[in-house]
Design a protein around this motif. Sequence first.
Motif, PDB file in Angstrom:
ATOM      1  N   ARG A  30      34.426  28.014 -18.561  1.00 29.49           N
ATOM      2  CA  ARG A  30      34.498  28.946 -17.432  1.00 29.49           C
ATOM      3  C   ARG A  30      33.700  30.218 -17.743  1.00 29.49           C
ATOM      4  NH1 ARG A  30      34.319  30.428 -12.355  1.00 29.49           N
ATOM      5  NH2 ARG A  30      35.868  31.958 -11.705  1.00 29.49           N
ATOM      6  N   ALA A  31      33.774  30.674 -18.996  1.00 27.91           N
ATOM      7  CA  ALA A  31      33.018  31.868 -19.388  1.00 27.91           C
ATOM      8  C   ALA A  31      31.521  31.630 -19.234  1.00 27.91           C
ATOM      9  CB  ALA A  31      33.352  32.260 -20.825  1.00 27.91           C
ATOM     10  N   ARG A  32      31.035  30.462 -19.655  1.00 26.15           N
ATOM     11  CA  ARG A  32      29.601  30.166 -19.537  1.00 26.15           C
ATOM     12  C   ARG A  32      29.171  30.087 -18.069  1.00 26.15           C
ATOM     13  NH1 ARG A  32      30.809  27.323 -24.198  1.00 26.15           N
ATOM     14  NH2 ARG A  32      31.471  25.457 -23.059  1.00 26.15           N
ATOM     15  N   GLU A  33      30.032  29.525 -17.235  1.00 26.00           N
ATOM     16  CA  GLU A  33      29.711  29.426 -15.807  1.00 26.00           C
ATOM     17  C   GLU A  33      29.580  30.813 -15.185  1.00 26.00           C
ATOM     18  OE1 GLU A  33      32.106  28.108 -11.762  1.00 26.00           O
ATOM     19  OE2 GLU A  33      32.617  27.144 -13.655  1.00 26.00           O
ATOM     20  N   LEU A  34      30.544  31.676 -15.477  1.00 27.52           N
ATOM     21  CA  LEU A  34      30.509  33.037 -14.944  1.00 27.52           C
ATOM     22  C   LEU A  34      29.309  33.811 -15.483  1.00 27.52           C
ATOM     23  CD1 LEU A  34      34.314  33.763 -15.284  1.00 27.52           C
ATOM     24  CD2 LEU A  34      33.061  33.807 -13.118  1.00 27.52           C
ATOM     25  N   ALA A  35      29.031  33.625 -16.777  1.00 21.43           N
ATOM     26  CA  ALA A  35      27.896  34.318 -17.381  1.00 21.43           C
ATOM     27  C   ALA A  35      26.581  33.864 -16.757  1.00 21.43           C
ATOM     28  CB  ALA A  35      27.879  34.069 -18.886  1.00 21.43           C
ATOM     29  N   GLY A  36      26.477  32.575 -16.456  1.00 11.93           N
ATOM     30  CA  GLY A  36      25.274  32.076 -15.799  1.00 11.93           C
ATOM     31  C   GLY A  36      25.066  32.725 -14.445  1.00 11.93           C
ATOM     32  N   THR A  37      26.160  32.903 -13.683  1.00 10.00           N
ATOM     33  CA  THR A  37      26.059  33.586 -12.387  1.00 10.00           C
ATOM     34  C   THR A  37      25.631  35.033 -12.581  1.00 10.00           C
ATOM     35  OG1 THR A  37      27.794  32.165 -11.465  1.00 10.00           O
ATOM     36  CG2 THR A  37      27.316  34.217 -10.299  1.00 10.00           C
ATOM     37  N   ALA A  38      26.165  35.677 -13.620  1.00 10.01           N
ATOM     38  CA  ALA A  38      25.799  37.067 -13.897  1.00 10.01           C
ATOM     39  C   ALA A  38      24.306  37.197 -14.180  1.00 10.01           C
ATOM     40  CB  ALA A  38      26.608  37.603 -15.066  1.00 10.01           C
ATOM     41  N   VAL A  39      23.772  36.293 -14.992  1.00  6.64           N
ATOM     42  CA  VAL A  39      22.340  36.333 -15.314  1.00  6.64           C
ATOM     43  C   VAL A  39      21.510  36.076 -14.056  1.00  6.64           C
ATOM     44  CG1 VAL A  39      20.492  35.202 -16.603  1.00  6.64           C
ATOM     45  CG2 VAL A  39      22.675  35.703 -17.726  1.00  6.64           C
ATOM     46  N   ASP A  40      21.937  35.118 -13.233  1.00  8.26           N
ATOM     47  CA  ASP A  40      21.213  34.816 -11.993  1.00  8.26           C
ATOM     48  C   ASP A  40      21.183  36.040 -11.072  1.00  8.26           C
ATOM     49  OD1 ASP A  40      20.801  32.255 -12.895  1.00  8.26           O
ATOM     50  OD2 ASP A  40      22.424  31.370 -11.691  1.00  8.26           O
ATOM     51  N   CYS A  41      22.312  36.726 -10.968  1.00 10.62           N
ATOM     52  CA  CYS A  41      22.370  37.919 -10.112  1.00 10.62           C
ATOM     53  C   CYS A  41      21.460  39.016 -10.649  1.00 10.62           C
ATOM     54  CB  CYS A  41      23.810  38.439 -10.015  1.00 10.62           C
ATOM     55  SG  CYS A  41      24.916  37.401  -9.032  1.00 10.62           S
ATOM     56  N   ALA A  42      21.468  39.196 -11.971  1.00 10.24           N
ATOM     57  CA  ALA A  42      20.614  40.219 -12.574  1.00 10.24           C
ATOM     58  C   ALA A  42      19.140  39.916 -12.314  1.00 10.24           C
ATOM     59  CB  ALA A  42      20.887  40.314 -14.073  1.00 10.24           C
ATOM     60  N   GLU A  43      18.742  38.668 -12.479  1.00 10.15           N
ATOM     61  CA  GLU A  43      17.344  38.299 -12.256  1.00 10.15           C
ATOM     62  C   GLU A  43      16.973  38.410 -10.778  1.00 10.15           C
ATOM     63  OE1 GLU A  43      17.045  34.471 -14.053  1.00 10.15           O
ATOM     64  OE2 GLU A  43      16.817  35.289 -16.095  1.00 10.15           O
ATOM     65  N   ALA A  44      17.926  38.092  -9.889  1.00  4.46           N
ATOM     66  CA  ALA A  44      17.657  38.244  -8.453  1.00  4.46           C
ATOM     67  C   ALA A  44      17.456  39.713  -8.101  1.00  4.46           C
ATOM     68  CB  ALA A  44      18.811  37.654  -7.638  1.00  4.46           C
ATOM     69  N   ALA A  45      18.236  40.602  -8.721  1.00  7.44           N
ATOM     70  CA  ALA A  45      18.069  42.038  -8.479  1.00  7.44           C
ATOM     71  C   ALA A  45      16.684  42.496  -8.927  1.00  7.44           C
ATOM     72  CB  ALA A  45      19.154  42.823  -9.211  1.00  7.44           C
ATOM     73  N   ARG A  46      16.226  42.004 -10.062  1.00  8.68           N
ATOM     74  CA  ARG A  46      14.904  42.401 -10.566  1.00  8.68           C
ATOM     75  C   ARG A  46      13.795  41.896  -9.651  1.00  8.68           C
ATOM     76  NH1 ARG A  46      16.070  44.361 -15.533  1.00  8.68           N
ATOM     77  NH2 ARG A  46      17.825  43.416 -16.635  1.00  8.68           N
ATOM     78  N   GLY A  47      14.057  40.826  -8.926  1.00  7.44           N
ATOM     79  CA  GLY A  47      13.042  40.268  -8.049  1.00  7.44           C
ATOM     80  C   GLY A  47      12.910  40.975  -6.712  1.00  7.44           C
ATOM     81  N   LEU A  48      13.828  41.910  -6.411  1.00  5.84           N
ATOM     82  CA  LEU A  48      13.753  42.631  -5.138  1.00  5.84           C
ATOM     83  C   LEU A  48      12.664  43.698  -5.169  1.00  5.84           C
ATOM     84  CD1 LEU A  48      17.529  43.210  -4.303  1.00  5.84           C
ATOM     85  CD2 LEU A  48      15.983  41.576  -3.227  1.00  5.84           C
ATOM     86  N   ASP A  49      12.150  43.984  -4.005  1.00  8.40           N
ATOM     87  CA  ASP A  49      11.149  45.041  -3.874  1.00  8.40           C
ATOM     88  C   ASP A  49      11.862  46.383  -3.780  1.00  8.40           C
ATOM     89  OD1 ASP A  49       8.838  46.447  -3.511  1.00  8.40           O
ATOM     90  OD2 ASP A  49       8.638  45.959  -1.373  1.00  8.40           O
ATOM     91  N   TRP A  50      12.416  46.789  -4.911  1.00  8.27           N
ATOM     92  CA  TRP A  50      13.190  48.034  -4.946  1.00  8.27           C
ATOM     93  C   TRP A  50      13.110  48.636  -6.336  1.00  8.27           C
ATOM     94  CZ3 TRP A  50      15.040  51.827  -2.296  1.00  8.27           C
ATOM     95  CH2 TRP A  50      15.997  52.676  -2.846  1.00  8.27           C
ATOM     96  N   GLU A  51      12.809  49.922  -6.388  1.00  9.32           N
ATOM     97  CA  GLU A  51      12.701  50.619  -7.667  1.00  9.32           C
ATOM     98  C   GLU A  51      13.993  51.391  -7.898  1.00  9.32           C
ATOM     99  OE1 GLU A  51      10.948  51.311 -11.231  1.00  9.32           O
ATOM    100  OE2 GLU A  51      10.042  50.153  -9.599  1.00  9.32           O
ATOM    101  N   ALA A  52      14.898  50.798  -8.655  1.00 11.32           N
ATOM    102  CA  ALA A  52      16.181  51.452  -8.926  1.00 11.32           C
ATOM    103  C   ALA A  52      15.986  52.584  -9.925  1.00 11.32           C
ATOM    104  CB  ALA A  52      17.173  50.444  -9.470  1.00 11.32           C
ATOM    105  N   ARG A  53      16.945  53.488  -9.960  1.00  9.36           N
ATOM    106  CA  ARG A  53      16.897  54.583 -10.931  1.00  9.36           C
ATOM    107  C   ARG A  53      16.991  54.028 -12.351  1.00  9.36           C
ATOM    108  NH1 ARG A  53      20.951  57.650 -11.234  1.00  9.36           N
ATOM    109  NH2 ARG A  53      22.400  56.175 -10.308  1.00  9.36           N
ATOM    110  N   ASP A  54      16.506  54.822 -13.297  1.00  6.78           N
ATOM    111  CA  ASP A  54      16.469  54.368 -14.694  1.00  6.78           C
ATOM    112  C   ASP A  54      17.868  54.000 -15.192  1.00  6.78           C
ATOM    113  OD1 ASP A  54      13.769  54.726 -14.756  1.00  6.78           O
ATOM    114  OD2 ASP A  54      13.827  56.669 -15.760  1.00  6.78           O
ATOM    115  N   ALA A  55      18.871  54.824 -14.850  1.00  2.00           N
ATOM    116  CA  ALA A  55      20.230  54.554 -15.327  1.00  2.00           C
ATOM    117  C   ALA A  55      20.740  53.222 -14.774  1.00  2.00           C
ATOM    118  CB  ALA A  55      21.168  55.690 -14.919  1.00  2.00           C
ATOM    119  N   GLU A  56      20.409  52.919 -13.521  1.00  2.00           N
ATOM    120  CA  GLU A  56      20.849  51.654 -12.925  1.00  2.00           C
ATOM    121  C   GLU A  56      20.160  50.464 -13.584  1.00  2.00           C
ATOM    122  OE1 GLU A  56      19.744  52.654  -8.960  1.00  2.00           O
ATOM    123  OE2 GLU A  56      21.780  53.233  -8.369  1.00  2.00           O
TER     124      GLU A  56
END
Length: 551
Positions: free
Chosen positions: A201-227
Amino acid sequence: MSPGPERLTEGDLDDALWRLLSASDRGDPAAFAAEHDRAAAALDAATDPRWVAWRHALAARRALVDGDREAVAAAGAAARDALGRCLPCAQTALTLAYLAAVEVAADRVDAAMVLAIDASLLAESAAADGPARPLHQAHLWLSLALSALDLEELAVAQALQGRRVAEELPGAADRWRLLQLCAQQHAELAQTMHRRGRGERARELAGTAVDCAEAARGLDWEARDAEQDLLDVVQAWATADRDGVEDALGPMRRAHRRVHRDGGTWLRGYADLVLARLLTRLARTQSGGGHDAEATDLLVDAAGAFAAAGDRRRYRQCLLELGQGTAAMGRPAEALHWLEAYRAETGQAHARGRELWAEMFVQRSRLREAQRQTAHFRRVALEDPLTGLGNRRSAERRLGGMRVGVEPVSLAVVDIDRFKSVNDDTSHSHGDEVLRRVADLLREHSRTDDEVYRWAGDEFLVVLPTATASQALAAVDRLRAAVADADWGDLQMPEPVTVSIGVATAPASTDEPLGWRSLFDTADLHLFSAKRGGRNRVRAHGSRSVGEDTP
């Protein structure tokens, strides 16, 4: 934004609110305090219950920044009182969720739980109105509040709901924030599952977390450095559960160095905590290697950072993990020190609280859902679904409670002329539209205290409390004229829509009060007379027809 109420607009308040929410979300007390100072005059001038609730909710957050727990409680109570006068909508759900996050940050967990429950139920019902930024933000703050209450599974569910809403919104910033939050909540829940020995279950949740992080990086949006830095920490943490600590340690150390160079107090504490947990895992799989000592030092630093930032939940986590870690290292005196500090900080209520809070959440949710369904069934039982008017059952209940003859009362039975030909010559969908429009016209042109019901088919009932015969005749003829004068051209009807109306009045008398059925039957007979007399007219006892051909 103008501080004076004479130039204040709704847009000013909305702009100020989104800035305040953004500053609250960043966890930057100074930024929030500055925004709050700028908005205070405008909020004080607002009188609408929605803005009164926000004024007090934001004042509670400011009191939290200032360390005034009594003021937090007072402002929270005032906000809850104002919320009781607000309409049930996504905006109200957002206010409840935000206030829940403030209350839990002040360790007022019971109040926070009740607010979170109400916010979640209101957000669920508001979803029927479609995606909107207030709904998106309601899920965000609910997720943060539930996470702080240690209800991680529920926090993840709210983050996912917020992400689904964000996908329908135009702003990339909103989608980025919810993806980042989903990544963080999934990574934290993965840590909990790993600690409980549920590796898959931990690996499944972690995989979703990584997918969400990579999807955020793929958006056309320049987040603040802290974010961006927080996202780096979260992704490295999730990678540890998905691929192993060895693969995550390098990226985590790089993120840790960058955060300690540029990040704020809370983010430094968060990076210390994550790195400490990764090193603790390495110490268990390898023989020490200095990882356990470094992890202890990092946890001490993290505890100090969280205490300074007011994050009591993570401060307590650090104390507990320090006690467990130093005990595993064979340092019982130090372990006892940390565990005593944890016990003093947590208290007996917290020791048993998580299970009780979860149970309370479920029970209250079920109760609210039962109340919602009861209200729905009552509405279905008493409301005509096509027109929104009260139905025959509702009308009979109203009439049964009236003492006809004790005071003047009139009834009008309204029938749409040649309605059968509307269905036969056009379509039933045209017929339904005619019924809806006639209902709206009757409702719109009735007197303030009059009540309109759909009695059956194309027949309506108008109850005119206290109306004498002459008053009723005048009022009802206005209804007839409103229908006759309406524009029906868009429906391409073979002829204009009109109604015939029969009216009966029971004057006040000292005799035995009449039953409403006899009064209704009299009005129905007059309706028949109006129909026979040529339609599009009103007929009442002792009067000739009033209507189309009246001079």
